[in-house]
Design a protein around this motif. Sequence first.
Motif, mmCIF file in Angstrom:
data_model
loop_
_atom_site.group_PDB
_atom_site.id
_atom_site.type_symbol
_atom_site.label_atom_id
_atom_site.label_comp_id
_atom_site.label_asym_id
_atom_site.label_seq_id
_atom_site.Cartn_x
_atom_site.Cartn_y
_atom_site.Cartn_z
ATOM 1 N N CYS A 195 0.810 -1.232 0.000
ATOM 2 C CA CYS A 195 0.000 0.000 0.000
ATOM 3 C C CYS A 195 0.835 1.271 0.000
ATOM 4 C CB CYS A 195 -0.933 -0.004 1.200
ATOM 5 S SG CYS A 195 -0.059 -0.216 2.770
ATOM 6 N N LEU A 196 1.961 1.263 -0.721
ATOM 7 C CA LEU A 196 2.825 2.444 -0.770
ATOM 8 C C LEU A 196 3.205 2.900 0.637
ATOM 9 C CD1 LEU A 196 1.025 4.596 -3.534
ATOM 10 C CD2 LEU A 196 2.732 2.795 -3.839
ATOM 11 N N GLY A 197 3.623 1.948 1.452
ATOM 12 C CA GLY A 197 3.868 2.236 2.857
ATOM 13 C C GLY A 197 4.921 3.297 3.113
ATOM 14 N N CYS A 198 5.897 3.458 2.205
ATOM 15 C CA CYS A 198 6.977 4.429 2.429
ATOM 16 C C CYS A 198 6.681 5.776 1.787
ATOM 17 C CB CYS A 198 8.304 3.878 1.908
ATOM 18 S SG CYS A 198 8.380 3.697 0.106
ATOM 19 N N PHE A 199 5.465 5.951 1.270
ATOM 20 C CA PHE A 199 5.095 7.181 0.563
ATOM 21 C C PHE A 199 5.264 8.408 1.455
ATOM 22 C CE2 PHE A 199 1.829 10.358 -0.475
ATOM 23 C CZ PHE A 199 2.082 10.580 -1.822
ATOM 24 N N ARG A 200 5.976 9.426 0.940
ATOM 25 C CA ARG A 200 6.163 10.700 1.630
ATOM 26 C C ARG A 200 5.687 11.799 0.689
ATOM 27 N NH1 ARG A 200 12.324 9.543 3.854
ATOM 28 N NH2 ARG A 200 11.770 7.838 5.270
ATOM 29 N N TRP A 201 4.572 12.391 1.012
ATOM 30 C CA TRP A 201 3.871 13.247 0.065
ATOM 31 C C TRP A 201 4.668 14.470 -0.374
ATOM 32 C CZ3 TRP A 201 2.033 18.317 0.929
ATOM 33 C CH2 TRP A 201 2.193 18.795 2.229
ATOM 34 N N GLU A 202 5.472 15.076 0.518
ATOM 35 C CA GLU A 202 6.184 16.310 0.163
ATOM 36 C C GLU A 202 7.684 16.110 0.037
ATOM 37 O OE1 GLU A 202 5.804 19.292 3.157
ATOM 38 O OE2 GLU A 202 5.987 17.871 4.813
ATOM 39 N N SER A 203 8.136 14.850 0.036
ATOM 40 C CA SER A 203 9.567 14.573 -0.126
ATOM 41 C C SER A 203 9.710 13.210 -0.796
ATOM 42 C CB SER A 203 10.283 14.622 1.233
ATOM 43 O OG SER A 203 9.763 13.641 2.127
ATOM 44 N N GLY A 204 10.730 12.467 -0.422
ATOM 45 C CA GLY A 204 10.940 11.153 -1.017
ATOM 46 C C GLY A 204 11.875 10.340 -0.152
ATOM 47 N N GLY A 205 12.657 9.460 -0.780
ATOM 48 C CA GLY A 205 13.585 8.626 -0.029
ATOM 49 C C GLY A 205 14.996 9.180 -0.050
ATOM 50 N N GLN A 206 15.871 8.510 0.652
ATOM 51 C CA GLN A 206 17.278 8.906 0.652
ATOM 52 C C GLN A 206 17.901 8.611 -0.709
ATOM 53 O OE1 GLN A 206 19.438 7.098 3.899
ATOM 54 N NE2 GLN A 206 18.839 8.732 5.300
ATOM 55 N N TYR A 207 18.932 9.390 -1.031
ATOM 56 C CA TYR A 207 19.655 9.174 -2.285
ATOM 57 C C TYR A 207 21.148 9.191 -1.979
ATOM 58 C CZ TYR A 207 21.477 10.010 -6.992
ATOM 59 O OH TYR A 207 22.174 9.918 -8.171
ATOM 60 N N LYS A 208 21.790 8.065 -2.209
ATOM 61 C CA LYS A 208 23.217 7.902 -1.930
ATOM 62 C C LYS A 208 23.531 8.281 -0.478
ATOM 63 C CE LYS A 208 24.798 8.489 -6.691
ATOM 64 N NZ LYS A 208 25.647 9.255 -7.633
ATOM 65 N N ASN A 209 22.703 7.746 0.418
ATOM 66 C CA ASN A 209 22.857 7.946 1.866
ATOM 67 C C ASN A 209 22.682 9.395 2.294
ATOM 68 O OD1 ASN A 209 23.416 5.189 2.397
ATOM 69 N ND2 ASN A 209 25.537 5.492 1.715
ATOM 70 N N ALA A 210 22.114 10.208 1.418
ATOM 71 C CA ALA A 210 21.852 11.615 1.748
ATOM 72 C C ALA A 210 20.349 11.838 1.779
ATOM 73 C CB ALA A 210 22.499 12.537 0.722
ATOM 74 N N PRO A 211 19.892 12.777 2.596
ATOM 75 C CA PRO A 211 18.447 13.050 2.651
ATOM 76 C C PRO A 211 17.921 13.528 1.307
ATOM 77 C CG PRO A 211 19.607 14.081 4.498
ATOM 78 C CD PRO A 211 20.656 13.609 3.542
ATOM 79 N N TRP A 212 16.621 13.341 1.105
ATOM 80 C CA TRP A 212 15.961 13.825 -0.099
ATOM 81 C C TRP A 212 16.125 15.340 -0.211
ATOM 82 C CZ3 TRP A 212 12.169 17.418 -0.998
ATOM 83 C CH2 TRP A 212 11.557 17.403 -2.248
ATOM 84 N N ASN A 213 16.245 15.839 -1.447
ATOM 85 C CA ASN A 213 16.317 17.283 -1.670
ATOM 86 C C ASN A 213 15.409 17.658 -2.841
ATOM 87 O OD1 ASN A 213 17.990 17.520 -4.311
ATOM 88 N ND2 ASN A 213 19.187 16.104 -3.036
ATOM 89 N N LYS A 214 15.172 18.934 -3.032
ATOM 90 C CA LYS A 214 14.195 19.395 -4.014
ATOM 91 C C LYS A 214 14.642 19.238 -5.455
ATOM 92 C CE LYS A 214 11.524 22.604 -1.162
ATOM 93 N NZ LYS A 214 11.004 23.983 -1.024
ATOM 94 N N GLU A 215 15.872 18.782 -5.675
ATOM 95 C CA GLU A 215 16.282 18.473 -7.038
ATOM 96 C C GLU A 215 15.706 17.127 -7.484
ATOM 97 O OE1 GLU A 215 20.489 18.654 -7.320
ATOM 98 O OE2 GLU A 215 20.599 20.816 -6.977
ATOM 99 N N LEU A 216 15.163 16.375 -6.531
ATOM 100 C CA LEU A 216 14.565 15.073 -6.811
ATOM 101 C C LEU A 216 13.042 15.209 -6.797
ATOM 102 C CD1 LEU A 216 16.808 12.986 -4.374
ATOM 103 C CD2 LEU A 216 17.094 13.218 -6.858
ATOM 104 N N PRO A 217 12.341 14.347 -7.527
ATOM 105 C CA PRO A 217 10.876 14.439 -7.521
ATOM 106 C C PRO A 217 10.302 13.988 -6.181
ATOM 107 C CG PRO A 217 11.580 12.467 -8.692
ATOM 108 C CD PRO A 217 12.833 13.247 -8.384
#
Length: 333
Positions: A195-217
């Motif tokens: 059920c899209l359990g990891c869904f984060r509506w205004e951000s996303g997941g980590q990228y290369k061990n770094a927090p999500w940033n606005k350059e990512l969808p």
Amino acid sequence: SINDKAVVSTQSTGSPKIRKRVSDINDLSNYLKEYEEKDKWMARGTSDRSLSSGWAPRASETLPPRTYFLASQNQSVSVAGDTSYYNQQAADALLERLGVSAPYLDSWTQNIRTWLARTIFQHLDKEIQMINKTLEQIGSAECKIGCVSTAVLSKISINKHEHMANIAKVLPYLEVSVNQEYLVHRIGELAAGSCLGCFRWESGGQYKNAPWNKELPTDSQIVAHCINTYLDSHLPRNPMYPEGRTFTTQYFVQTPNKADSKKREYALFQSSIHPPHFKVLVEDEVWEVSKGRNNLFHSLLLLLFHLRNEEHGMLGPVNLGPTGLNMLWIIGS
């Protein structure tokens, strides 16, 4: 108070819509009782049927056990900064006008999350893995999905069509971001579970061990793009839109375009990118939808609700009922 000119529309499965005039409190009470009994019966659900041959996400045969709990519909999510992109009072008034109660909306939200996970993301993730395995087998491991751009993948689909016919069907789903590595990884994460359990509506997941940033969808952007693409693939091709984005072009409006730029009588409208916020356009109205983590889901549900009640369960020429895409069960039909 009750507007003595109010008209409530309902629609039975496979039947023409029925319009009942509510003129006093007794009529309203009787209507709501009938509606609740009908919705309880409908909510038992129907099994989804397979879609067309060739690769396309298939409807699930059965629903998985429910494994998470949803917050009440009226529980808001705090958003810092500008709040002009939504109108909570109008959103609440809309639900009351449509007769959509919080318990129903919560149940429907769980249904659409399940449908998105099983029908789109799990099949998309599986197809990506199969294509990448084939690329390894034909000596093109360096060109796997997630490692190269969509332009490179497009050339591969042409030059090695006999081996990679399905790349062309997957490519439209990947156009939401130039960062293919992150996108493919996040699709895999969203596909995990039921059920899209990891869904984060205004951000996303980590990228290369770094927090999500606005350059990512954001996850909202990924999900919206994927359901648009899914519906693109099931609407008949229109010569006016040779790129194949029939649903996206006709039924989706995204800022900076304005609501009045829609091409059809109804559409999904993304009025804000950061934070992501969606609304529904119906004729000359803008349907306000509550902000926050369920905003996209609620917008999709209200669009589906409109299609069921006012468009005979049809999206253009496509039936959304059991004999077509089988999506109406999501809202208890």
